[in-house]
Design an enzyme around this catalytic site. Sequence first.
Site: not given
Length: 160
Positions: A18, A42, A91, A129
């Site tokens: 990040h 989430k 990514r 994360s």
Amino acid sequence: MERIAVCPGSFDPVTLGHLDIITRTSELFDRVIVLVSKNVDKNPAFSAEERVELIKEVTGDLKNVSVEAFDGLLADFVRESGACAIVKGIRAMTDFENEFQMALVNRRLYGEAETVFLVARSENMYLSSSVVRQVASFGGDISGFVPEKIADRIMKRLYK
Ligand code: PNS
């Protein structure tokens, strides 16, 4: 005219990946707002306030970067802040499908801003994360995954 970018995300917690995207965005735009946003899929480990604090701590030396939390629609925040771009890191192809969908929805909701994708550095391709949370919860070494100055704080919260 000042060109403002919003970097939205869960940041639960912020990683070196990040930070790389935020830093590169700060070099491309006049001002960057890192936005701790709500992902309805989430259940975050860190409160929004904690996530904002951790990001502030690691972006303190980036003078054109500010950090906020927002519970509503990203498109509404972007409109109200006068930003011209939403910047996200990509990514792999697995990121792309979801990000592509969100970009199209955000354009539908507010067509004045562009979504810009920055390709993650190869050394951060595996980083997320959830990897940080998982390694930390087992007491593993997260020093290569998160900025050094917040590693202890993350360990204290996640390793019980
Ligand atoms: O880091 P994440 O979890 O991939 O970030 C996703 C996030 C938080 C940016 C996204 O869920 C979001 O924009 N949430 C705010 C609510 C919203 O605008 N949802 C519509 C987008 S389709």
